[in-house]
Motif scaffolding. Structure first.
Motif, mmCIF file in Angstrom:
data_model
loop_
_atom_site.group_PDB
_atom_site.id
_atom_site.type_symbol
_atom_site.label_atom_id
_atom_site.label_comp_id
_atom_site.label_asym_id
_atom_site.label_seq_id
_atom_site.Cartn_x
_atom_site.Cartn_y
_atom_site.Cartn_z
ATOM 1 N N LYS A 1 5.493 -10.644 28.262
ATOM 2 C CA LYS A 1 7.005 -10.600 28.036
ATOM 3 C C LYS A 1 7.762 -10.961 26.810
ATOM 4 C CE LYS A 1 11.355 -10.986 30.169
ATOM 5 N NZ LYS A 1 11.965 -10.669 29.091
ATOM 6 N N GLU B 1 7.222 -7.857 24.568
ATOM 7 C CA GLU B 1 8.334 -6.848 24.947
ATOM 8 C C GLU B 1 9.681 -7.473 24.335
ATOM 9 O OE1 GLU B 1 10.482 -6.107 28.963
ATOM 10 O OE2 GLU B 1 8.477 -5.639 29.070
ATOM 11 N N ASP B 2 9.911 -8.669 24.541
ATOM 12 C CA ASP B 2 11.203 -8.973 23.744
ATOM 13 C C ASP B 2 11.169 -8.923 22.368
ATOM 14 O OD1 ASP B 2 12.188 -9.710 26.176
ATOM 15 O OD2 ASP B 2 11.784 -11.847 26.258
ATOM 16 N N LEU C 1 13.815 -6.630 19.992
ATOM 17 C CA LEU C 1 14.726 -7.311 18.657
ATOM 18 C C LEU C 1 14.051 -6.895 17.422
ATOM 19 C CD1 LEU C 1 15.138 -10.716 20.427
ATOM 20 C CD2 LEU C 1 16.708 -8.613 20.383
#
Length: 200
Positions: free
Chosen positions: A47, A50-51, A55
């Motif tokens: 996760k 992915e973030d 960004l």
């Protein structure tokens, strides 16, 4: 509350472990907890990756690096039984004992973690079965743990009683916690109230 399908999956895992040679229910729960912890570490990093990708940055302080990539659940589960067994026994267990650094709270709680899996075939089968349980709902892990604790013969002596999710939701809504508030839940168990307060 676990669905009938998830209960059936947990029962199948429990039966497989018992038949495979780990008869003590407390040891069954301990060994499953270590595997679920390893799985969760990878899910959290996936996760975060992915973030970071969205960004355009990097993951700060990743749990897994290129050197220990084979300890990641999504990589580990694809290996053959002998490799899964060796990696978890020889590398994953020592790894989780040192998470957070020497003398950290986590390392103190993990220092007595013992690998008890009697065979590579059983461990690989349980890894596959655990991977088949959908656990993305925030309360499923708590329900899973409670259901496993209910299987202990000493049942109610273990403090496993959890507040139902709808009651927690009502409590949070009534207290309407704000970011600057301090919340004390000394009997937090699986931290359902704290998690929901954070989501609120």
């Amino acid at each position: 509350m676990l669905t009938g399908q998830k209960r059936h999956q947990v029962d199948a895992i429990w039966d497989a472990i018992h038949a495979g040679g780990i008869a003590n229910p407390i040891q069954v729960i301990e060994q499953l907890t270590y595997l679920l912890f390893l799985k969760r570490l990878d899910e959290n990093q996936l996760k975060a990756e992915e973030d970071a990708q969205l960004l355009g940055g990097e993951v700060e302080s990743p749990t897994f690096t290129t050197e220990n990539r084979d300890l990641r659940w999504h990589v580990l589960k694809q290996k053959d039984p002998a490799d899964i067994f060796a990696i978890i026994r020889d590398r994953a267990f020592p790894f989780i004992k040192t998470l957070g650094g020497e003398n950290s709270t986590l390392s103190r709680h993990m220092e007595n973690a013992i690998f008890l899996w009697p065979s590579a075939g059983l461990l690989a089968r349980v890894v596959e079965m655990l991977d088949g349980i959908e656990m993305h709902d925030s309360d499923t892990k708590g329900d899973l743990y409670e259901y496993m604790l209910a299987k202990l013969s000493q049942g109610g002596q273990n403090g496993q009683f959890r507040t139902p999710r709808h009651i927690i939701a009502a409590m949070v809504e009534m207290t309407a916690p704000q970011p600057a508030d301090v919340i004390c839940d000394p009997a937090c168990g699986t931290a359902g109230f704290l998690v929901m307060a954070g989501e609120y």
